[in-house]
Design a protein around this motif. Structure first.
Motif, PDB file in Angstrom:
ATOM      1  N   VAL A 154       0.862  -0.909  -0.187  1.00  0.00           N
ATOM      2  CA  VAL A 154       0.001   0.349  -0.317  1.00  0.00           C
ATOM      3  C   VAL A 154       0.951   0.813  -0.103  1.00  0.00           C
ATOM      4  O   VAL A 154       0.473   2.756  -0.507  1.00  0.00           O
ATOM      5  CB  VAL A 154      -1.168  -0.078   1.404  1.00  0.00           C
ATOM      6  N   ILE A 155       1.630   1.392   1.590  1.00  0.00           N
ATOM      7  CA  ILE A 155       2.406   2.683   1.136  1.00  0.00           C
ATOM      8  C   ILE A 155       3.600   2.834  -0.485  1.00  0.00           C
ATOM      9  O   ILE A 155       3.610   4.029  -0.969  1.00  0.00           O
ATOM     10  CB  ILE A 155       3.552   2.339   2.299  1.00  0.00           C
ATOM     11  N   ARG A 156       4.263   1.622  -1.037  1.00  0.00           N
ATOM     12  CA  ARG A 156       4.425   1.179  -2.500  1.00  0.00           C
ATOM     13  C   ARG A 156       3.832   2.188  -3.544  1.00  0.00           C
ATOM     14  O   ARG A 156       3.611   3.154  -4.193  1.00  0.00           O
ATOM     15  CB  ARG A 156       4.847   0.348  -2.810  1.00  0.00           C
ATOM     16  N   LEU A 157       2.679   1.906  -3.293  1.00  0.00           N
ATOM     17  CA  LEU A 157       1.645   2.385  -3.722  1.00  0.00           C
ATOM     18  C   LEU A 157       0.920   4.552  -3.883  1.00  0.00           C
ATOM     19  O   LEU A 157       0.986   4.536  -4.382  1.00  0.00           O
ATOM     20  CB  LEU A 157       0.346   1.426  -4.248  1.00  0.00           C
ATOM     21  N   LEU A 158       0.842   3.946  -2.639  1.00  0.00           N
ATOM     22  CA  LEU A 158       0.619   5.613  -1.784  1.00  0.00           C
ATOM     23  C   LEU A 158       1.803   6.444  -2.637  1.00  0.00           C
ATOM     24  O   LEU A 158       1.551   7.339  -2.930  1.00  0.00           O
ATOM     25  CB  LEU A 158       0.775   5.628  -1.146  1.00  0.00           C
ATOM     26  N   ALA A 159       3.170   6.005  -2.709  1.00  0.00           N
ATOM     27  CA  ALA A 159       4.417   6.358  -3.594  1.00  0.00           C
ATOM     28  C   ALA A 159       4.041   6.759  -4.589  1.00  0.00           C
ATOM     29  O   ALA A 159       4.559   8.060  -5.106  1.00  0.00           O
ATOM     30  CB  ALA A 159       5.261   5.951  -3.024  1.00  0.00           C
ATOM     31  N   LYS A 165      -8.776   3.408  -5.742  1.00  0.00           N
ATOM     32  CA  LYS A 165      -9.644   2.692  -6.602  1.00  0.00           C
ATOM     33  C   LYS A 165      -8.292   2.300  -7.007  1.00  0.00           C
ATOM     34  O   LYS A 165      -8.448   0.654  -7.778  1.00  0.00           O
ATOM     35  CB  LYS A 165     -10.405   3.522  -7.353  1.00  0.00           C
ATOM     36  N   GLU A 166      -7.448   2.733  -7.604  1.00  0.00           N
ATOM     37  CA  GLU A 166      -6.218   2.093  -8.310  1.00  0.00           C
ATOM     38  C   GLU A 166      -5.192   1.320  -7.734  1.00  0.00           C
ATOM     39  O   GLU A 166      -4.924   0.027  -8.043  1.00  0.00           O
ATOM     40  CB  GLU A 166      -5.728   3.442  -8.755  1.00  0.00           C
ATOM     41  N   ILE A 167      -5.347   1.739  -6.124  1.00  0.00           N
ATOM     42  CA  ILE A 167      -4.549   0.701  -5.520  1.00  0.00           C
ATOM     43  C   ILE A 167      -5.662  -0.517  -5.245  1.00  0.00           C
ATOM     44  O   ILE A 167      -5.439  -1.314  -5.454  1.00  0.00           O
ATOM     45  CB  ILE A 167      -4.105   1.125  -3.966  1.00  0.00           C
ATOM     46  N   GLY A 168      -7.436  -0.502  -5.518  1.00  0.00           N
ATOM     47  CA  GLY A 168      -7.616  -1.620  -5.136  1.00  0.00           C
ATOM     48  C   GLY A 168      -7.155  -2.695  -6.619  1.00  0.00           C
ATOM     49  O   GLY A 168      -7.538  -3.296  -5.847  1.00  0.00           O
ATOM     50  N   ILE A 173      -8.706  -5.823  -4.607  1.00  0.00           N
ATOM     51  CA  ILE A 173      -9.535  -6.070  -3.577  1.00  0.00           C
ATOM     52  C   ILE A 173     -10.632  -4.867  -3.815  1.00  0.00           C
ATOM     53  O   ILE A 173     -10.180  -3.785  -4.600  1.00  0.00           O
ATOM     54  CB  ILE A 173      -8.697  -5.762  -2.226  1.00  0.00           C
ATOM     55  N   ALA A 174     -11.601  -4.587  -3.160  1.00  0.00           N
ATOM     56  CA  ALA A 174     -12.574  -3.868  -3.471  1.00  0.00           C
ATOM     57  C   ALA A 174     -12.371  -2.010  -2.830  1.00  0.00           C
ATOM     58  O   ALA A 174     -11.438  -2.110  -2.193  1.00  0.00           O
ATOM     59  CB  ALA A 174     -13.617  -3.792  -2.407  1.00  0.00           C
ATOM     60  N   GLU A 175     -12.470  -1.247  -3.284  1.00  0.00           N
ATOM     61  CA  GLU A 175     -11.792  -0.500  -3.274  1.00  0.00           C
ATOM     62  C   GLU A 175     -12.208   0.087  -1.364  1.00  0.00           C
ATOM     63  O   GLU A 175     -11.114   1.024  -0.771  1.00  0.00           O
ATOM     64  CB  GLU A 175     -13.199   1.000  -4.203  1.00  0.00           C
ATOM     65  N   ILE A 176     -13.562   0.425  -1.282  1.00  0.00           N
ATOM     66  CA  ILE A 176     -13.526   0.276   0.382  1.00  0.00           C
ATOM     67  C   ILE A 176     -12.677  -0.305   0.765  1.00  0.00           C
ATOM     68  O   ILE A 176     -11.913   0.646   2.463  1.00  0.00           O
ATOM     69  CB  ILE A 176     -15.477   0.002   0.675  1.00  0.00           C
ATOM     70  N   THR A 177     -12.386  -1.769   0.432  1.00  0.00           N
ATOM     71  CA  THR A 177     -11.005  -2.452   0.723  1.00  0.00           C
ATOM     72  C   THR A 177     -10.094  -1.708   1.880  1.00  0.00           C
ATOM     73  O   THR A 177      -9.230  -1.592   2.685  1.00  0.00           O
ATOM     74  CB  THR A 177     -11.282  -3.663   0.417  1.00  0.00           C
ATOM     75  N   ALA A 178     -10.034  -0.716   0.278  1.00  0.00           N
ATOM     76  CA  ALA A 178      -8.387  -0.372  -0.173  1.00  0.00           C
ATOM     77  C   ALA A 178      -8.313   1.024   0.682  1.00  0.00           C
ATOM     78  O   ALA A 178      -7.379   1.251   1.559  1.00  0.00           O
ATOM     79  CB  ALA A 178      -8.553   0.198  -1.995  1.00  0.00           C
TER      80      ALA A 178
END
Length: 213
Positions: A154-159, A165-168, A173-178
């Motif tokens: 997750v932190i890599r994707l945030l970077a 939505k893109e993380i999900g 996984i679902a956007e709400i789960t992300a």
């Protein structure tokens, strides 16, 4: 390990200018001799086997095989190896990984020349040598709960600037789960928003400027 009147040093760095600077730093010292050099982790292992240096100055950011992996391989084969991690990174995760791999010291490339020499001589004498700022960073590492493999993703994707939505989508996984994962991550890191999370991750060496972990 071979012994001699001089401390036999191997330099490992993929930047020629850094190697030249290290050579210039060590050349005036009558008790130190540079006996081998390498430009990547794989070559470092080969050169270590060939020369059995007393001290190895090992850059962590190396092509082909990174410095931590090279340190781990050398120390597994040669438990008496005395390796100093040499880097520009100040993150506590990087320090912890290098020392866990078997490095006896962790020093910065921009440190004063005399401190570099103290590190070499101390490690050669069988001591561990950690500058005060490195000791402080290690204490911070011990206080901070490690991130889980999913949190690291997750932190890599945030970077990379990804939305929930893109993380999900990236993690399947679902956007709400992300969104929940991001919220838990911010809380665990003690930050208020994504930007602060990324900055903290960079500062602690959890991720690097290229987004890698």
């Amino acid at each position: 390990m071979k012994t001699s009147a001089k401390i036999r040093v191997m330099l490992v760095d993929d930047h020629f200018a850094i190697l030249m600077g290290l050579r210039a730093c060590l050349k005036p010292e009558g008790d130190i001799a540079v006996i081998a050099e390498a430009a990547d982790g794989g070559e470092a292992i080969e050169q270590y086997r060939a020369h059995l240096p007393d001290i190895t100055l090992m850059d962590l950011s190396l092509p082909r095989l990174d410095g931590v992996a090279a340190i781990r391989t050398i120390c597994r084969e040669f438990p008496e190896a005395r390796i100093i991690a040499l880097t520009t990174r100040q993150g506590d995760d990087d320090i912890h990984q290098a020392l866990s791999a078997g490095a006896r010291s962790y020093v910065m490339k921009n440190m004063p020349r005399q401190e570099m020499l103290r590190a070499i001589r101390a490690v050669h004498d069988g001591q561990e040598y950690l500058p005060q700022e490195v000791q402080t960073a290690l204490l911070q590492h011990e206080k901070r709960a490690p991130l889980t493999p999913r949190e690291l993703e997750v932190i890599r994707l945030l970077a990379r600037g990804c939305s929930n939505k893109e993380i999900g989508m990236a993690l399947g996984i679902a956007e709400i789960t992300a969104k929940i994962h991001v919220s838990h991550l911010l809380s665990k890191m003690g930050v208020l928003d994504r930007s602060q999370a990324v900055m903290e991750a960079l500062r602690h060496g959890i991720i690097h400027l290229d987004g890698s972990v």
